[in-house]
Design a protein around this motif. Structure first.
Motif, PDB file in Angstrom:
ATOM      1  N   ALA A 125      20.512  50.136  60.892  1.00  0.00           N
ATOM      2  CA  ALA A 125      19.495  48.916  60.850  1.00  0.00           C
ATOM      3  C   ALA A 125      18.160  49.392  61.075  1.00  0.00           C
ATOM      4  O   ALA A 125      17.305  48.678  60.122  1.00  0.00           O
ATOM      5  N   GLU A 126      17.806  50.016  61.709  1.00  0.00           N
ATOM      6  CA  GLU A 126      16.335  50.475  62.077  1.00  0.00           C
ATOM      7  C   GLU A 126      15.984  51.240  60.730  1.00  0.00           C
ATOM      8  O   GLU A 126      14.779  51.246  60.375  1.00  0.00           O
ATOM      9  N   ARG A 127      16.776  52.293  60.245  1.00  0.00           N
ATOM     10  CA  ARG A 127      16.626  53.005  58.980  1.00  0.00           C
ATOM     11  C   ARG A 127      16.290  51.925  57.751  1.00  0.00           C
ATOM     12  O   ARG A 127      15.243  52.164  57.165  1.00  0.00           O
ATOM     13  N   GLN A 128      17.210  51.067  57.660  1.00  0.00           N
ATOM     14  CA  GLN A 128      16.900  49.984  56.749  1.00  0.00           C
ATOM     15  C   GLN A 128      15.807  49.362  56.504  1.00  0.00           C
ATOM     16  O   GLN A 128      15.087  49.201  55.611  1.00  0.00           O
ATOM     17  N   TYR A 129      15.191  48.696  58.044  1.00  0.00           N
ATOM     18  CA  TYR A 129      14.248  48.106  58.175  1.00  0.00           C
ATOM     19  C   TYR A 129      12.921  49.078  57.893  1.00  0.00           C
ATOM     20  O   TYR A 129      11.905  48.520  57.096  1.00  0.00           O
ATOM     21  N   ALA A 130      13.068  50.185  58.359  1.00  0.00           N
ATOM     22  CA  ALA A 130      11.955  51.258  57.775  1.00  0.00           C
ATOM     23  C   ALA A 130      11.768  51.477  56.294  1.00  0.00           C
ATOM     24  O   ALA A 130      10.628  51.442  55.629  1.00  0.00           O
ATOM     25  N   LYS A 131      12.979  51.695  55.533  1.00  0.00           N
ATOM     26  CA  LYS A 131      12.959  51.881  54.328  1.00  0.00           C
ATOM     27  C   LYS A 131      12.266  50.529  53.764  1.00  0.00           C
ATOM     28  O   LYS A 131      11.465  50.520  52.487  1.00  0.00           O
ATOM     29  N   ALA A 132      12.739  49.145  53.857  1.00  0.00           N
ATOM     30  CA  ALA A 132      12.355  48.063  53.400  1.00  0.00           C
ATOM     31  C   ALA A 132      10.892  48.028  53.598  1.00  0.00           C
ATOM     32  O   ALA A 132      10.075  47.506  52.625  1.00  0.00           O
ATOM     33  N   GLU A 133      10.326  48.348  54.624  1.00  0.00           N
ATOM     34  CA  GLU A 133       8.920  48.293  54.953  1.00  0.00           C
ATOM     35  C   GLU A 133       8.198  49.169  53.991  1.00  0.00           C
ATOM     36  O   GLU A 133       7.093  48.682  53.597  1.00  0.00           O
ATOM     37  N   LYS A 134       8.426  50.244  53.809  1.00  0.00           N
ATOM     38  CA  LYS A 134       7.958  51.240  52.808  1.00  0.00           C
ATOM     39  C   LYS A 134       8.123  50.525  51.550  1.00  0.00           C
ATOM     40  O   LYS A 134       6.848  50.644  50.704  1.00  0.00           O
ATOM     41  N   LEU A 135       8.929  49.992  50.866  1.00  0.00           N
ATOM     42  CA  LEU A 135       9.147  49.527  49.544  1.00  0.00           C
ATOM     43  C   LEU A 135       8.194  48.407  49.677  1.00  0.00           C
ATOM     44  O   LEU A 135       7.449  48.303  48.608  1.00  0.00           O
ATOM     45  N   ALA A 136       8.099  47.301  50.624  1.00  0.00           N
ATOM     46  CA  ALA A 136       7.104  46.338  50.634  1.00  0.00           C
ATOM     47  C   ALA A 136       5.906  46.462  50.474  1.00  0.00           C
ATOM     48  O   ALA A 136       4.982  45.907  49.893  1.00  0.00           O
ATOM     49  N   ASN A 137       5.463  47.807  50.931  1.00  0.00           N
ATOM     50  CA  ASN A 137       4.280  48.204  51.214  1.00  0.00           C
ATOM     51  C   ASN A 137       3.886  49.283  49.691  1.00  0.00           C
ATOM     52  O   ASN A 137       2.673  49.875  49.989  1.00  0.00           O
ATOM     53  N   GLN A 138       4.743  49.191  48.819  1.00  0.00           N
ATOM     54  CA  GLN A 138       4.766  50.087  47.692  1.00  0.00           C
ATOM     55  C   GLN A 138       4.289  51.717  48.172  1.00  0.00           C
ATOM     56  O   GLN A 138       3.573  52.279  47.657  1.00  0.00           O
ATOM     57  N   LEU A 139       5.042  51.959  49.276  1.00  0.00           N
ATOM     58  CA  LEU A 139       4.920  53.509  49.646  1.00  0.00           C
ATOM     59  C   LEU A 139       6.194  54.218  49.457  1.00  0.00           C
ATOM     60  O   LEU A 139       7.337  53.552  49.147  1.00  0.00           O
ATOM     61  N   PRO A 140       5.986  55.501  49.206  1.00  0.00           N
ATOM     62  CA  PRO A 140       7.355  56.291  48.852  1.00  0.00           C
ATOM     63  C   PRO A 140       8.389  56.447  49.999  1.00  0.00           C
ATOM     64  O   PRO A 140       7.820  56.239  51.167  1.00  0.00           O
TER      65      PRO A 140
END
Length: 156
Positions: A125-140
């Motif tokens: 869940a922590e990993r999914q949150y971190a990945k989603a945050e990167k995506l939402a901020n248009q980061l790799p």
């Protein structure tokens, strides 16, 4: 009673090299030399060496230890100087202690997660949150894809 540098090294668990280094840095002006030129330590010297070791082990800089020892050598008129030096050092130690305590709390927090029966779910869940945050901020996305667990086919 007097002690050789070798005996002091054994008593204090400091190396002879360290004792000589301290002497060259001006931290041992109280240590006398015998007629042959060898250092001879007394019990009072060992008490001061204990203080030096304490200050060094708690992060005081050699220059500040030297200042402290120089004040000790002058006598009671330097008590205010010694108080000021030690009070400042004490505050630095307390601040470091608070930082260490905060870091220990973070380590305990992580260990509690890793020791939880559902640790894998929490981490996922922590990993999914971190990945989603990167995506939402248009980061790799720096996280590699997880391998998909292969499903076993059951035959009846």
């Amino acid at each position: 009673m007097t002690y050789s540098i070798k005996a002091v090294a054994e008593k204090t668990h400091l190396s002879i090299y360290t004792l000589r280094f301290y002497d060259k840095q001006g931290l041992l002006p109280f240590v006398s030399r015998n007629q042959s030129g060898y250092r001879e330590f007394t019990d009072a010297d060992l008490q001061l060496l204990h203080t030096i070791t304490c200050l060094k082990n708690t992060g005081m800089k050699i220059a500040d230890i030297r200042t402290y020892i120089e004040a000790v050598m002058v006598g009671p008129s330097t008590i205010p100087t010694r108080q000021k030096l030690l009070a400042a050092h004490r505050e630095a130690i307390l601040a470091e202690q608070q930082q260490i305590l905060a870091n220990l709390k973070e380590i305990d927090f992580k260990l509690n997660i890793y020791n939880a029966p559902n640790a894998a779910q929490i981490i996922t869940a922590e990993r999914q949150y971190a990945k989603a945050e990167k995506l939402a901020n248009q980061l790799p996305d720096p996280y590699p894809e997880l391998p998909v667990a292969s499903e076993k086919v059951h035959r009846d």
